[in-house]
Design an enzyme around this catalytic site. Structure first.
Site, short mmCIF file in Angstrom:
data_model
loop_
_atom_site.label_atom_id
_atom_site.label_comp_id
_atom_site.label_asym_id
_atom_site.label_seq_id
_atom_site.Cartn_x
_atom_site.Cartn_y
_atom_site.Cartn_z
CD GLU A 1 1.83 12.58 0.33
OE1 GLU A 1 2.56 11.93 1.10
OE2 GLU A 1 0.65 12.28 0.10
CD GLU B 1 -4.69 11.50 -1.61
OE1 GLU B 1 -4.31 10.34 -1.41
OE2 GLU B 1 -4.67 12.39 -0.73
#
Length: 366
Positions: A245, A250
């Site tokens: 991933e 974020e």
């Protein structure tokens, strides 16, 4: 008996010959033709507007182009003659490009070739040697292009104990969770009839990209409970974190303006505090547009915030457990609400509706 049969057969043949020989209805209809002036277009790198004169022997005609950088207006008429106006957008790359305009009249078709020169300098800021291979500037329509984008549909609690329900474009009450407006992709997290709804969208989910420079301009929402992200997952996903991933950006609302990047694999994952991650302050990340990017090669992944290095990680040659990043990955934008990280300090529903905006997303490859 055979003589009589032959006699009657001859009479029948002659009768048919005399009945149909001069019937004009048996003649084929004339074939429709289309002509244009000019026969093709040549545009400079800056683009421009062009007029094409169209004539047809049919009763009506139409025109269209499948290239998003070629805009065709006055797309048809019920007259045999007419004009179309063609707007060729500026070429943002240092590569020449070609496209077509299709003319139609009845069963007839005519193709007008469009050629455009390369820009002397790329309009997009990408590393030397990289060319634009895909992008979305969100400049047309009100919804995402279904050929490029896929919505996730999942109920709350699906992942990370998040509170939102992901829906396809609209809530049950008809409110937008994703929309294209004023040149931006807007992902809205909102409350409707006691439930939280939001959007999670995938770009080229079945194809993805292997290596490249990937960049997006994003404005983050405000409010405790928000958890916006710009990240990537493997096209051929089997299990997590084994297949990897890549989190380009974020942020969580209870820690405003601190953006982070992370990499997840068997050898580095947050569940046992071994993840590869870095956080930095980005003043104005909530409420202003900033650029988040990643340069990904077979040897290294580096992420950036407004051109400044955020995280850099080398392929150390330790195998797939440490480097599962040699397969195609697809792009994800989502706005989560609450959950194991976004809700670590609770949520404040007075922040709803909360909106994450994306001005553009671009993918460059060598």
């Amino acid at each position: 008996m055979r003589k009589y049969l032959f006699f009657f057969a001859m009479i029948g043949t002659a009768a048919f010959a005399s009945c149909g020989g001069d019937d004009n209805n048996d003649k084929p209809a004339p074939q429709v033709t289309i002509s244009s002036q000019p026969e093709n277009l040549s545009a400079g790198a800056d683009g421009g507007t062009f007029t094409i004169n169209v004539s047809t022997t049919g009763k009506e005609w139409g025109a269209y182009s499948n290239q998003d950088w070629i805009e065709v207006s006055n797309k048809g008429t019920t007259s045999a003659n007419g004009t179309i106006e063609v707007n060729v957008k500026a070429n943002p790359t240092t590569e020449p490009r070609t496209g077509t305009i299709q003319l139609m009249s009845g069963a007839a078709r005519k193709e007008i070739a469009v050629a455009q020169a390369a820009a002397a300098k790329a309009a997009y800021d990408a590393p030397e040697g990289y060319s634009l291979v895909w992008h979305d500037e969100f400049e047309s329509g009100t919804e995402l292009n279904g050929n490029d984008w896929t919505h996730e549909v999942k109920n709350s609690g699906w992942v990370n104990n998040e509170l939102q329900n992901y829906v396809n474009h609209l809530t049950p009450g008809g409110q937008n969770v994703t929309e294209v407006r004023n040149g931006k992709l807007r992902i809205t997290c909102l409350k409707e009839n006691g439930k939280i709804y939001s959007g999670r969208v995938y770009a080229k989910v079945k194809e993805g990209w292997k290596y490249g420079y990937i960049e997006a301009s994003i404005k983050l929402p405000k409010g405790k409970g928000t958890w916006p992200a710009f990240w990537m997952m493997p096209v051929n996903f089997r299990s997590w974190p084994a297949d990897g991933e890549i989190d380009i950006m974020e942020e969580v609302g209870y820690h405003p303006d601190y953006v982070s990047s992370s990499l997840h694999a068997n050898a580095h994952v947050h569940s046992n505090n071994t993840q590869v991650t870095h956080e930095m302050k980005c003043d104005g990340a909530e409420g202003e547009f900033h650029t988040y990017a990643m340069l990904w090669t077979a040897k290294n992944i580096t992420t950036y915030v407004d051109g400044k290095v955020q995280l850099s990680y080398d392929n150390r040659g330790l195998g797939r457990d440490d480097w599962p990043y040699d397969d195609p990955f697809y792009i994800i934008f989502n706005l989560a609400w609450g959950g194991s990280w976004g809700g670590a300090q609770g949520v404040d529903e007075s922040a709803l509706p909360a909106v994450m905006e994306v001005d553009y997303v671009r993918v460059f490859q060598k």
